[in-house]
Motif scaffolding. Structure first.
Motif, PDB file in Angstrom:
ATOM      1  N   LYS A 176       0.846  -1.214   0.000  1.00 18.11           N
ATOM      2  CA  LYS A 176       0.000   0.000   0.000  1.00 18.11           C
ATOM      3  C   LYS A 176       0.872   1.252   0.000  1.00 18.11           C
ATOM      4  CE  LYS A 176      -0.135   1.735   4.502  1.00 18.11           C
ATOM      5  NZ  LYS A 176      -0.258   3.016   5.089  1.00 18.11           N
ATOM      6  N   THR A 177       2.019   1.180   0.637  1.00 22.59           N
ATOM      7  CA  THR A 177       2.921   2.323   0.618  1.00 22.59           C
ATOM      8  C   THR A 177       3.538   2.496  -0.765  1.00 22.59           C
ATOM      9  OG1 THR A 177       3.422   1.741   2.904  1.00 22.59           O
ATOM     10  CG2 THR A 177       4.811   3.388   1.873  1.00 22.59           C
ATOM     11  N   ALA A 178       3.867   1.374  -1.381  1.00 16.30           N
ATOM     12  CA  ALA A 178       4.472   1.433  -2.721  1.00 16.30           C
ATOM     13  C   ALA A 178       3.492   1.998  -3.736  1.00 16.30           C
ATOM     14  CB  ALA A 178       4.937   0.044  -3.139  1.00 16.30           C
ATOM     15  N   ALA A 179       2.209   1.669  -3.564  1.00 18.03           N
ATOM     16  CA  ALA A 179       1.206   2.168  -4.511  1.00 18.03           C
ATOM     17  C   ALA A 179       1.217   3.695  -4.532  1.00 18.03           C
ATOM     18  CB  ALA A 179      -0.177   1.640  -4.130  1.00 18.03           C
ATOM     19  N   VAL A 180       1.255   4.296  -3.345  1.00 20.19           N
ATOM     20  CA  VAL A 180       1.278   5.754  -3.283  1.00 20.19           C
ATOM     21  C   VAL A 180       2.585   6.278  -3.862  1.00 20.19           C
ATOM     22  CG1 VAL A 180       1.233   7.736  -1.732  1.00 20.19           C
ATOM     23  CG2 VAL A 180      -0.266   5.803  -1.309  1.00 20.19           C
ATOM     24  N   CYS A 181       3.639   5.497  -3.670  1.00 16.97           N
ATOM     25  CA  CYS A 181       4.942   5.931  -4.158  1.00 16.97           C
ATOM     26  C   CYS A 181       4.941   6.063  -5.688  1.00 16.97           C
ATOM     27  CB  CYS A 181       6.012   4.952  -3.695  1.00 16.97           C
ATOM     28  SG  CYS A 181       7.661   5.528  -4.037  1.00 16.97           S
ATOM     29  N   VAL A 182       4.144   5.255  -6.367  1.00 17.22           N
ATOM     30  CA  VAL A 182       4.072   5.389  -7.826  1.00 17.22           C
ATOM     31  C   VAL A 182       3.553   6.775  -8.189  1.00 17.22           C
ATOM     32  CG1 VAL A 182       3.038   4.501  -9.930  1.00 17.22           C
ATOM     33  CG2 VAL A 182       3.760   2.913  -8.160  1.00 17.22           C
ATOM     34  N   LEU A 237       6.330   9.255  -7.691  1.00 18.90           N
ATOM     35  CA  LEU A 237       7.316   9.188  -8.759  1.00 18.90           C
ATOM     36  C   LEU A 237       6.764   9.820 -10.029  1.00 18.90           C
ATOM     37  CD1 LEU A 237      10.085   8.201  -9.472  1.00 18.90           C
ATOM     38  CD2 LEU A 237       9.134   5.976 -10.055  1.00 18.90           C
ATOM     39  N   HIS A 238       5.483   9.579 -10.274  1.00 22.48           N
ATOM     40  CA  HIS A 238       4.852  10.144 -11.459  1.00 22.48           C
ATOM     41  C   HIS A 238       4.878  11.663 -11.414  1.00 22.48           C
ATOM     42  CE1 HIS A 238       1.526  11.393 -14.116  1.00 22.48           C
ATOM     43  NE2 HIS A 238       1.897  10.338 -14.820  1.00 22.48           N
ATOM     44  N   ASP A 239       4.757  12.195 -10.223  1.00 23.78           N
ATOM     45  CA  ASP A 239       4.767  13.637 -10.057  1.00 23.78           C
ATOM     46  C   ASP A 239       6.139  14.207 -10.409  1.00 23.78           C
ATOM     47  OD1 ASP A 239       3.294  15.902  -9.395  1.00 23.78           O
ATOM     48  OD2 ASP A 239       4.228  16.003  -7.409  1.00 23.78           O
ATOM     49  N   ILE A 240       7.185  13.431 -10.141  1.00 24.31           N
ATOM     50  CA  ILE A 240       8.531  13.901 -10.433  1.00 24.31           C
ATOM     51  C   ILE A 240       8.883  13.627 -11.886  1.00 24.31           C
ATOM     52  CG2 ILE A 240      10.948  13.782  -9.740  1.00 24.31           C
ATOM     53  CD1 ILE A 240       9.946  12.400  -7.146  1.00 24.31           C
ATOM     54  N   ASN A 241       8.583  12.438 -12.341  1.00 27.59           N
ATOM     55  CA  ASN A 241       9.014  12.039 -13.676  1.00 27.59           C
ATOM     56  C   ASN A 241       7.983  11.083 -14.286  1.00 27.59           C
ATOM     57  OD1 ASN A 241      10.303  11.162 -15.946  1.00 27.59           O
ATOM     58  ND2 ASN A 241      12.310  10.937 -14.950  1.00 27.59           N
TER      59      ASN A 241
END
Lengths: 1010, 436
Positions: free
Chosen positions: A164-170, A173-177
């Protein structure tokens, strides 16, 4: 079971899970107090200390300084050095520091990567999650490369907490690149997580995907289909309150295929209305409000759903004040869209003495919306209480509300007026001014009823210092000049400081004095001269100058006409005011619970960048929702809908420019449901604006509008004449080309939308009103028939016909109000039909339709709407909406409407085609009792785009070979045999789509016999 | 989503600042301070838009909590989150005050990291949080992986509010039915609006993962049972049943089951929590009636007489009764006579406060006061705020009765009968006002 009675008891406070120890923590506040100069140095030393405790203390100090806003970035390497620790608390502190400063020290931030990568492999899931969570927050490009591998692993981690933490991390990451995320295939992994077994993972995946999808409006990222919806609905029952919000907000973006699916989703969402979390409730309300649009109104479930919505909305009002505010702003929208839900709940909106002011003001707004004859007595009693409160804004609003009640509920008008007079007697300055403004509106709504109060109003003339109140008073004096003995004195007193007044007052004064002059010409000539010269010669304001010139010219050319124009009867003002424009309302309903619904503005108005630009729309009602929801039209819809957000403001601007009247929103009725904001702008320009310019004359006169070009000041005797265009030409050129017609429905047409829409919508109307010409070729149009009898439509009668004018198919209707109350807010919609007929613009009913009034409307149609074969072929099902209800009827259009102008076939082609079409497709008909010669018939048919290609005479029998082409490209070939002396014609029709033959034949008969 | 979260003291100094999104800069911190905290005007909206940035704020005593965003976030969610944040902080360190926040800032940062990820609220149940955010590092760095995965599965699991393996020697539960009666009455004694908002608060000290079922005299349930069962009993209980306008439940309650069968079943969190909230508007027992009489004697004197009548069983006792009679701003002196309790004019609050410790049912009491006024030339009339009342009564004004709370725990060897259950009813005044 043993119940221990009702005696008071106190539960023991057992610290079951309390394993925090205070002790040393009580001293943390000391970190905030250090202000020494050599601080950084000291900290540096401490950070590099060998003692763990000292290190930790130092990091805490650093974080405290960071919080207060001090720059501690110089300590970066020292803090990062502390990262390699097995003390989790220390680690978290270092991470916090990293997130703050990594961006300013990207090179050094790389130092941290190794630790992250290592932590992502840690056996402890909490540490793995912490690492991946923090890494995503470090917005340094170089780091993101290293992030990919650990993230990929974490997305597939065995522990749900890590997933669940990794899902938000996507999403991070999308916000950065964004590109990187796509290239690495993270989006697909994220999509897979929607099927995860753990509900919280699902919820976070949904949240992340929704956010990513927002910045890619055209991507099909959130591929919502019945299967995924089902998964979401299952997860909905199991996840945390926040997860439920993510899922419901995502569900709201889905458009069900049909009413059955819509109902089944609603059924599974309604239990959420009992959730303790108000946001869950509001998001559920959003889904229900949206999907309800698709349910047929006669369905039992529809009624049940309406009933279920009221209690939770009322419950929201017992939440904390901030949430109440959010709820009330939303209820305001819901009440406008579906007044029936809360119509019996008036009392809960009564203002409490201790409510915060923002809650009070919102409640007041809703009270007015819910006011009706049934509850008006209560409402008025409340409003009277409120008018004596302390808060100035609130009191003003309450006074204004009393006026709105008077306008809305006729039975209460008298009581409202007397209440207002009582309030004026209090002599509280702002109360008096507010009361005068609303009394002016009451005068307009109920002419010749309450003028007896004018004397009281005049007493308060001196205390008015706000422009709106002054303007209102001046309007009253001007309007009732004949009843006020000293009207000239009163107005003259205002004239002294003419140049210090605001434009609103100046304009009003000008109009009022002209009115006075027209009523009492003998004694006021000097006054009118004075004001006209003040307005035209001494003013820099073009609006004022122009109005002055127009009056001047009118008065000097034709005083009688001037009287007709200036003293014309004014249209009644509508009872509902401050309504949100319908397209915006629909969009806001799709945003229930969000900031947009709090601001009552579309997201594009306050969100930067690509996010939120996409406009949401409610799904159409049962059967006609197709065009909205299919994903491939999604992008197109996005483009075509973009302008409304911008243009309305422009429209308002134009409206302001031209709406020279003082009238606040109350005075002019809201424009009838335009489906695009551009048209509204156009209407304001051509309708409302001129209306008020000409002293509220009801018909827009056909003079060119020039607000910016000052005309020569001498009194010319020729009245301005319209430019020498023939209306038909204009109509044909601008509104008539088929490409233009298509431009409405298919935004692919490269026509600048800002141009095409107002032209076809507004000008056409104007010219139709002016000329009523537009049948240059004499196309056949059947006489009007009654389509919708008044009995079936609560007093609205619609009769109509179809016509093809200058290449545009028009639906011409007469709307008659046979009911007792005023009708407003007309809108029209078609069901799918055989030839894709669809309205090319909104139904233009500019003024509210008063009882026993009829209005002629011409609705241009396009043929790019959704197609469905009807039985009979030319059947058209129509839904017309007004403020009362929605009504359905069906009518048939003559197929000759669809014959296009380029339907003339080459001879050779004709021959070849005739031969090519199999004989099975040929059908023969007899037309009886037709006394036209073959030439007359030919020319008559030509008027309706039936082209004669060849004529042959065989044995006294004329054979006409004709071709026509339908809007959808179907060719119909015909052979018409006319025998001199025989009134019976024979028609043979050949077509590749033989279904149309019957219809074409009927048209033939109608065209020839007409 | 939420872009950042700031906590300020009353002066506008930042105590906590956590930024989640790149679009929120340090200047946002100052923008809020300048435009809201230091604004001269009273707060006109809990949502403020400053330069395309939206600020949501709530205030707890003199501490400001502000959430910041540049997106079209779910506004209701943001406020719910801010309240939740307050709850969590209170559960960890007690009252939200500047001192407590400064003392616990490391803990607050740790919490903010856990319950808000990239601006998305995550599991924020204190019960679950306390198992791994302890300010001691994860419980013992040496602890077993088994325990850690238990923590994570609880934080993410379906029953995020309860951990496994809870054991009590004595299984016990307490139910409090807490109601607040709200009333707005006209001077003539006409009820303008009245409603009860109630809460059922449960303290559960039960072992294992008990399955509970809660029953009350809900009209819909009783009518439904009445149809199928003995008509005699239904007729009797039907009278006592109450119509609930609407209710909301703690997230442990299975909402779909309530929606379909209207039965309230759940696995309770451990310790104290709010099981449900409800609202009723019909057949409310109004414990007190206030009869005001205000007479203006000339321009400088007011005569006020207020009678209160208690309207419940004589055997019950109301407590902490307080009647607040507002006085005009230009009051110069007040003489009060009351039969019972103590009454005092409080100039700072512009009110006469009349306190009575206890009062039995079906009694009445009276206060009369003479108010001397200073002559003013203020044109504005005195707004005459309503007379408000506070009290506490030992019954539920809505008429709600708890019928049962059954506990089933199949795995452990205790049954419903072994659980000791307590229930009490407290009715308090909400906004209980009579206009005068």
């Amino acid at each position: 079971m043993k119940w221990e009675g009702t005696k008071a008891i106190t539960a023991p406070t057992t610290p079951v899970t309390e394993n925090r120890q205070f002790g040393s923590k009580m001293t943390d506040s000391k970190y905030f107090t250090t202000t020494k100069k050599g601080e950084i140095f000291e900290l540096k030393a401490e950070l590099n200390s060998d003692k763990k405790e000292k290190k930790k203390e130092a990091v805490k100090k650093v974080i405290a300084s960071m919080t207060v806003g001090k720059d501690v970035s110089a300590l970066f390497p020292d803090v990062v050095n502390c990262m390699q620790t097995d003390n989790l608390e220390l680690k978290k502190l270092v991470y916090l520091y990293l997130m703050n400063y990594a961006k300013s020290q990207p090179d050094m931030a790389i130092m941290a990567v190794n630790t992250f990568v290592k932590d992502c492999e840690d056996p402890n899931p909490l540490i793995r999650a912490l690492a991946v969570r923090t890494m995503g927050c470090i917005r340094v490009d170089k780091i993101t490369e290293y992030l990919c591998e650990p993230l990929r692993k974490c997305l597939k981690d065995e522990d749900p907490y890590v997933r669940k933490t990794a899902a938000v991390c996507v999403a991070k990451l999308h916000d950065i690149n964004a590109q990187l995320v796509e290239d690495q295939g993270f989006l697909d992994t994220l999509k897979d997580l929607i099927s995860d077994s753990n509900p919280m993972v699902v919820a976070n995946a949904v949240a992340a995907l929704s956010e990513i999808a927002e910045s890619h409006p055209n991507s099909n990222l959130l591929d919502l289909n019945p299967q995924t919806i089902n998964k979401l609905l299952t997860a909905l029952n199991e996840c945390t309150e926040w997860g439920q919000i993510f899922i419901l907000d995502c569900l709201a973006n889905y458009t069900p295929r049909d009413d059955r699916e819509s109902q089944s989703i609603c059924e599974r969402v309604t239990p959420r209305l009992s959730h303790a979390n108000s946001a869950v409730v509001l998001s559920a309300v959003k889904v229900l409000m949206k999907f309800m649009e698709m349910l047929p109104k006669d369905l039992d479930y529809y009624g049940t759903l309406l009933k279920k919505l009221a209690p939770p909305l009322v419950t929201l009002l017992s939440a904390e004040p901030e949430l109440q505010y959010v709820a009330l702003r939303n209820i305001n929208l819901i009440v406008q869209r579906r007044p029936e839900i809360l119509k019996h709940e008036m009392k809960v909106f009564f203002v409490k003495y201790n409510d915060p002011i923002y809650v009070k003001l919102e409640k007041l707004d809703i009270m007015i919306r819910l006011a009706s004859q049934a509850n008006i007595a209560q409402v008025l009693a409340e409003l009277k209480e409120y008018a004596t409160e302390v808060d100035v804004d609130f009191v003003r609003k309450a006074v204004r509300a009393i006026g709105r009640c008077a306008i809305k509920v006729e039975q209460s008008a008298e009581r409202c007026v007397s209440t207002l007079l009582d309030l004026i007697q209090t002599k509280v300055n702002y109360v008096v001014q507010e009361a005068i403004v609303v009394i002016k509106d009451i005068f307009r709504k109920y002419p010749n009823k309450y003028e007896s109060v004018i004397a009281t109003l005049c007493e308060n003339l001196d205390s008015l210092d706000e422009p709106e109140a002054r303007a209102a008073m001046i309007w009253i004096v001007g309007e009732y000049a004949e009843r006020i003995d000293n009207a000239d004195e009163l107005l003259e007193s205002f004239l002294e400081g003419f140049h210090d007044e605001s434009t609103q007052v100046q304009l009003q004064l000008l109009t009022a004095i002209v009115k006075l002059f027209l009523k009492k010409p003998t004694e006021t000539q000097e006054l009118v001269q004075q004001v006209l010269s003040l307005a035209t010669q001494d003013s820099d304001n073009p609006d004022l100058r122009d109005r002055g010139y127009i009056y001047w010219r009118l008065l000097s050319t034709d005083p009688v006409a001037a009287k007709e124009v200036v003293l014309a009867e004014k249209p009644l003002i509508s009872e509902e005011t401050d309504l949100i424009e319908p397209t915006l309302l629909e969009e806001l309903i799709c945003h229930i619970g969000t900031l947009a619904s709090v601001y009552h503005k579309p997201p594009s108005a306050f969100v930067e960048g690509s996010r939120g630009v996409q406009h949401k729309r409610l799904p159409g009602s049962a059967g006609s929702g197709e065009s909205v929801d299919s994903p491939d039209t999604g992008s197109a819809a996005g483009v075509s809908e973009a302008p409304p957000a911008v243009i309305p403001s422009q429209g308002d601007l134009l409206g302001d420019l031209l709406n020279l009247d003082l009238t606040p929103p109350t005075a002019t009725g809201p424009p009838p449901a335009p489906s695009s904001g551009m048209q509204m702008g156009a209407m304001d320009l051509l309708g409302g604006g001129l209306d008020s310019l000409m002293g509220d004359e009801s018909e827009p006169p056909p003079i060119p509008l020039r607000t910016d070009t000052p005309q020569s000041p001498q009194l010319s005797h020729q009245s301005p004449s319209p430019p020498d265009y023939s209306p038909t030409e204009l109509g044909g050129d601008l509104g008539g080309s088929p490409a233009m017609g298509a431009g409405f429905g298919a935004p692919a047409a490269a026509m600048p939308a800002t141009f095409s829409a107002p032209v076809s919508g507004g000008l056409d109307d104007l010219f139709d009103l002016g000329g009523g010409v537009g049948m240059p070729m004499g196309a056949y149009s059947p006489p009007k028939t009654v389509w919708l009898p008044a009995m079936k439509a609560k007093g609205l009668e619609i009769s109509g016909t179809f016509a093809r004018r200058a290449g545009v198919i028009q639906m011409e209707m007469t709307l008659t109000n046979k009911a007792m109350s005023v009708m407003t807010d007309f809108a029209i919609q078609f069901n799918r039909n055989s030839f894709g007929l669809a309205p090319a613009g909104p139904l233009q009913v500019l003024t509210p339709l008063s009882p026993n009034q009829s209005i002629e409307v011409a609705l241009p149609l396009s043929t790019v709407g959704p197609v469905m074969k009807m039985e009979p072929l030319s059947n058209l099902q129509v839904a017309v909406k007004n403020n009362i209800d929605v009504f359905y009827f069906s009518c048939q259009y003559p197929i000759s409407m669809l014959f296009v102008e380029d339907g003339k076939m080459e001879r050779q082609v004709f021959l070849a085609t005739w031969k090519d079409i199999p004989n099975d497709n040929e059908s023969q008909f007899q037309i009886k009792d037709c006394h036209l010669s073959s030439d007359a018939a030919s020319s008559k048919l030509q008027g309706s785009n039936v082209f004669t290609i060849a004529k042959r005479t065989v044995e006294g029998q004329d054979m006409l070979y004709q071709s026509m082409k339908l809007t959808n490209g179907i060719w119909v070939l015909a052979e018409l045999r006319v025998q001199a002396g025989n009134p019976n014609y024979t028609v043979s029709l050949k077509c590749r789509a033989p279904e149309v033959s019957q219809c074409v034949f009927q048209s033939y008969e109608a065209m020839l016999k007409n | 989503m939420i872009g950042g979260l700031f906590i300020y003291n009353h002066k506008g100094e930042v105590l906590i600042s956590r930024v989640y999104r790149d679009d929120i800069g340090r200047n946002a911190v100052d923008a809020f301070r300048v435009n809201v905290i230091h604004a001269r005007q009273q707060v006109r909206s809990p949502v403020t838009n400053i330069a395309r940035t939206s600020f949501f704020h709530v205030k707890r005593s003199n501490i400001w909590l502000a959430a910041v965003t540049k997106q079209n976030v779910n506004a209701a969610m943001v406020f719910e989150f801010l309240y939740k944040m307050c709850d969590v902080m209170t559960a960890y360190f007690g009252k939200i005050s500047e001192e407590n926040i400064k003392n616990n800032f490391v803990l607050i940062y740790e919490l903010l990291d856990e319950i808000l990820d990239f601006g998305y609220p995550q599991n924020s149940e204190t019960g679950a949080l306390k198992t791994f955010i302890t300010q001691q590092g994860i419980k013992g760095q040496v602890s077993k992986t088994k325990e850690q995965s238990q923590i994570t599965s609880q934080v993410t699991g379906q029953i995020g509010w309860r951990r496994e393996g809870i054991k009590y020697r004595r299984n016990e539960l307490f139910l409090d039915v807490l109601e607040s009666v709200n009333l707005l009455m006209s001077p003539q004694g006409q009820v303008l609006s009245a409603h009860v908002s109630g809460r059922v608060v449960m303290k559960s000290y039960l072992s294992g993962m008990p399955e509970c079922k809660f029953g009350m005299n809900d009209k819909i349930v009783i009518d439904k049972q009445g149809k199928g069962g003995a008509s005699d009993e239904a007729g009797k209980s039907g009278k006592q049943s109450i119509a609930i306008d609407d209710c909301t439940f703690h997230q442990c309650v299975r909402l779909s089951k309530f929606d379909s069968e209207r039965s309230i079943s759940f696995i309770p969190p451990d310790g104290e929590y709010e099981l449900m909230r409800y609202r009723t508007t019909k057949d409310i027992i109004l414990p007190f009636r206030v009869i005001p009489l205000v007479r203006e004697v000339g321009r400088t004197k007011l005569e006020v007489k207020v009678v209160i009548k208690s309207n419940f069983k004589p055997s019950l006792l109301a407590q902490k009764i307080e009647v607040r009679i507002p006085t005009p701003l230009n009051t110069s002196g007040v003489q009060v006579i009351c039969m019972k309790g103590k009454a005092k004019y409080k100039a700072s609050e512009n009110a006469i406060v009349w306190k009575i410790k206890r009062m039995a049912g079906m009694k009445e009491s009276q206060i009369s006061a003479e108010i001397e006024l200073l002559p003013t030339n203020d044109k504005k009339k005195w707004a005459r705020p309503p007379i408000s009342m506070n009290f506490e009564v030992p019954f539920a004004p809505s008429g709600l009765k708890v019928r049962y709370l059954k506990v089933f725990e199949s795995k452990l060897n205790y049954s419903d009968h072994d659980v000791i259950k307590w229930v009490r009813y407290i009715g308090r005044s909400g906004i209980y006002e009579t206009r005068c």
